[in-house]
Design an enzyme around this catalytic site. Sequence first.
Site, short mmCIF file in Angstrom:
data_model
loop_
_atom_site.label_atom_id
_atom_site.label_comp_id
_atom_site.label_asym_id
_atom_site.label_seq_id
_atom_site.Cartn_x
_atom_site.Cartn_y
_atom_site.Cartn_z
N ASP A 251 -2.06 -6.49 8.42
CA ASP A 251 -2.00 -7.42 7.52
C ASP A 251 -3.05 -6.12 7.22
O ASP A 251 -4.12 -6.21 7.59
CB ASP A 251 -2.30 -9.10 6.88
N ASN A 259 -2.90 -4.66 -5.64
CA ASN A 259 -2.24 -4.27 -6.00
C ASN A 259 -2.20 -4.05 -7.74
O ASN A 259 -1.95 -4.02 -8.73
CB ASN A 259 -1.06 -5.49 -5.93
N GLU A 295 3.08 -7.14 2.70
CA GLU A 295 2.18 -6.53 3.09
C GLU A 295 1.94 -6.39 5.08
O GLU A 295 0.82 -6.14 5.20
CB GLU A 295 0.55 -6.80 2.59
#
Length: 384
Positions: A251, A259, A295
């Site tokens: 992860d 982002n 992700e």
Amino acid sequence: MPVSPEVQCEQIRLLHQQGPVIQLLGIVTALVCVLIYWPLAPHTQLMFWLGAHMALSLLRLARTARFNRQPPSHPDDLTRSARHYVRETLASGLLWGSFCLFLDSAWPTSYQVILITIYTGIIAGAFNSHASYFTAFAAFYLPPVSMMVFTALQQKQPGYSEMAVLFTVYAILMYLSALRFHKQLAESLETRYDNERLAAELADSNRQLQQLAEKDDLTGIPNRRSLDRCLEQEWKRHCRSRQPLSVLFIDVDYFKQYNDHYGHQAGDQCLIRIAQLLHQHAKRATDLAARFGGEEFAMVLPDTDARNARRIAEEIRHDFAELGLPHAESPILPHVTLSIGIATVIPEHGQTCEHLLLAADEALYAAKRNGRNQVSEATCSLGR
């Protein structure tokens, strides 16, 4: 009627496959003819005719047997074989046509009827054996028909002209039937090859769709569906082999903040870099790196114990840190980091791979709870 190269090659193969039987029958028929007409025809000419027929038939038998043992694969070689076959068939037809020159109106009627019967049988045999390749049928069929009609017309006695007409009608009907059969066979073969081509194209399209359905659009590596299928197969295999099976869950730490700060396009590029790195670490043919969703990524490591799985996970974490992708919003380091969870089991019958995924997921969240940018190993109740 023009046909595709595939159909023409198949017609040539069919012609040669039927050859040995018809050639053996020809030898037997020739021997029977000589025995029947031995009391009536000149012995020297009969023996010469029989010798020529036997020599040609044995040559053709050897050629077709060699062809059927090792059929040529190249179309040019097949066409060359067909030309040889047609020439030899023409020679055989000429030999059979020459036999009717022995016909003498002084023969008893029964012997004349037998000869006509033999010739009708020869034409019927040519229909069965040569109609698949029509050139060969014409090469064999025309000489006996022409010679029989010519010989019958040369006879002065009543009835021979009528016999020649009837034989001509029969020959024409056989010719038309053979032509029709040839066309129907060609159409059938064309349909078969068209269906095979369509089936191959459909199978190829299905394979492409399968690959697309199991590939992540953004990163180009396998997706969750592909991961599930791979893990299911490896689980069954490891149940038999009793070898350890490991799964890594990876992860991106604080990816939402990344982002928000750098934008979705930068986030996509970050995920692509991770996917490329994981693909590089999936070094064996059986290893699989996949995007699990968002992700999160996963790796399936068959025949890998917990120690080696941890080594691979630490290498991934270290190599990604070396890329140094900046992350101004990360509270732990100024670059993007990874958290990795590991689960290793020795699969057993009666259990499912879902337990392994859940264990790897729990290990991942343990790594995140403990500060992120680290590798955490699950304690699996399924055993190692």
